[in-house]
Design an enzyme around this catalytic site. Sequence first.
Site, mmCIF file in Angstrom:
data_model
loop_
_atom_site.group_PDB
_atom_site.id
_atom_site.type_symbol
_atom_site.label_atom_id
_atom_site.label_comp_id
_atom_site.label_asym_id
_atom_site.label_seq_id
_atom_site.Cartn_x
_atom_site.Cartn_y
_atom_site.Cartn_z
ATOM 1 N N ASN A 54 16.868 -5.950 -44.546
ATOM 2 C CA ASN A 54 16.352 -5.889 -43.182
ATOM 3 C C ASN A 54 15.081 -5.038 -43.182
ATOM 4 O O ASN A 54 15.148 -3.812 -43.287
ATOM 5 C CB ASN A 54 17.412 -5.285 -42.256
ATOM 6 C CG ASN A 54 16.928 -5.144 -40.827
ATOM 7 O OD1 ASN A 54 15.877 -5.664 -40.460
ATOM 8 N ND2 ASN A 54 17.691 -4.434 -40.018
ATOM 9 N N LYS B 294 13.120 -4.543 -40.783
ATOM 10 C CA LYS B 294 12.930 -3.919 -39.468
ATOM 11 C C LYS B 294 11.479 -4.121 -38.998
ATOM 12 O O LYS B 294 10.871 -5.149 -39.285
ATOM 13 C CB LYS B 294 13.365 -2.454 -39.500
ATOM 14 C CG LYS B 294 14.816 -2.291 -39.991
ATOM 15 C CD LYS B 294 15.368 -0.914 -39.801
ATOM 16 C CE LYS B 294 16.799 -0.860 -40.314
ATOM 17 N NZ LYS B 294 17.428 0.455 -40.086
ATOM 18 N N HIS C 132 22.390 -5.773 -34.301
ATOM 19 C CA HIS C 132 22.099 -4.556 -35.048
ATOM 20 C C HIS C 132 22.212 -3.351 -34.123
ATOM 21 O O HIS C 132 21.869 -3.425 -32.946
ATOM 22 C CB HIS C 132 20.697 -4.622 -35.668
ATOM 23 C CG HIS C 132 20.466 -3.554 -36.682
ATOM 24 N ND1 HIS C 132 20.121 -2.276 -36.342
ATOM 25 C CD2 HIS C 132 20.550 -3.579 -38.042
ATOM 26 C CE1 HIS C 132 20.001 -1.546 -37.442
ATOM 27 N NE2 HIS C 132 20.252 -2.305 -38.480
ATOM 28 N N GLU D 103 20.544 -0.774 -33.720
ATOM 29 C CA GLU D 103 19.314 -0.345 -33.048
ATOM 30 C C GLU D 103 19.104 -1.123 -31.754
ATOM 31 O O GLU D 103 18.637 -0.573 -30.751
ATOM 32 C CB GLU D 103 18.122 -0.506 -33.997
ATOM 33 C CG GLU D 103 18.137 0.536 -35.106
ATOM 34 C CD GLU D 103 17.410 0.132 -36.375
ATOM 35 O OE1 GLU D 103 17.473 0.904 -37.342
ATOM 36 O OE2 GLU D 103 16.794 -0.951 -36.412
ATOM 37 N N GLU E 104 28.004 -1.395 -40.332
ATOM 38 C CA GLU E 104 26.974 -0.382 -40.498
ATOM 39 C C GLU E 104 27.308 0.837 -39.628
ATOM 40 O O GLU E 104 27.036 0.825 -38.420
ATOM 41 C CB GLU E 104 25.608 -0.929 -40.083
ATOM 42 C CG GLU E 104 25.129 -2.084 -40.944
ATOM 43 C CD GLU E 104 23.625 -2.284 -40.794
ATOM 44 O OE1 GLU E 104 22.920 -2.119 -41.799
ATOM 45 O OE2 GLU E 104 23.168 -2.595 -39.683
ATOM 46 N N GLY F 243 19.546 5.004 -41.981
ATOM 47 C CA GLY F 243 18.264 5.682 -42.026
ATOM 48 C C GLY F 243 18.347 7.197 -42.012
ATOM 49 O O GLY F 243 17.335 7.878 -41.896
ATOM 50 N N SER G 16 22.048 3.395 -45.416
ATOM 51 C CA SER G 16 21.459 4.192 -46.494
ATOM 52 C C SER G 16 21.912 3.741 -47.884
ATOM 53 O O SER G 16 22.114 4.564 -48.786
ATOM 54 C CB SER G 16 21.751 5.691 -46.282
ATOM 55 O OG SER G 16 21.159 6.143 -45.072
#
Length: 253
Positions: free
Chosen positions: A10, A12, A96, A98, A166, A172, A212
Amino acid sequence: MARKFFVGGNWKCNGTTEEVRKIVTTLNEAEVPSHDVVEVVVSPPFVFLALVKSLLRSDFHVAAQNCWVRKGGAFTGEISAEMLVNLGIPWVIIGHSERRALLNESNEFVGDKVAYALSQGLKVIACIGETLEQRESGSTMAVVAAQTKAIADKVTNWDNVVLAYEPVWAIGTGKVATPAQAQEVHFELRKWLNENVGADIAASTRIIYGGSVNGANCQELAGQPDVDGFLVGGASLKPEFVDIIKSATVKKN
């Protein structure tokens, strides 16, 4: 049946045309296990989808990072599933964390998106995962079960669904779920699918880990029995993504 290892990258909201070409060149030159051992999908931003598809090696595939919940029309700024199909993009990432957090995408909205994308012939990487507060309060499984249920309520055929667990606290941040933590949630998710969707779907659906993942930790994570691959963020922009793809061979041992 054996679940084929799956590695998604991904990208992003990153990249210039020059950087994208460089990443693709690195991937195209990489020596990785064959397609019968590992399925590799990379997900560039919308503006680079056609470029990456035109340049990328034929044994790797391309995913969009999102798509709209229904047919296109007067939805400024959105990209429809039909457009992705028209471009020949086979995969899409949906739900996702985010987007759930920053854009307030609810479990139900994500479930509707997954169902619509599948109905148009796309394959879906459906993301689920808990926040740090949820993990510390002991509600991890309740959270990811509710997220999965919202998808299961709308989806009957799971053949084209990859579930990506996730943990939000590991995305991250440099923190990574230990192999035991990842395996525990993956095991419980598979058990949930077995009890609520069906034994065959539980056995065949790939549950991949994201948060990560890097070249240093991928081998041990890949060795967990219910970890069927990875959804990689930052490391997918770096040469170490090749090392993560190679971790698929752990499953053959």
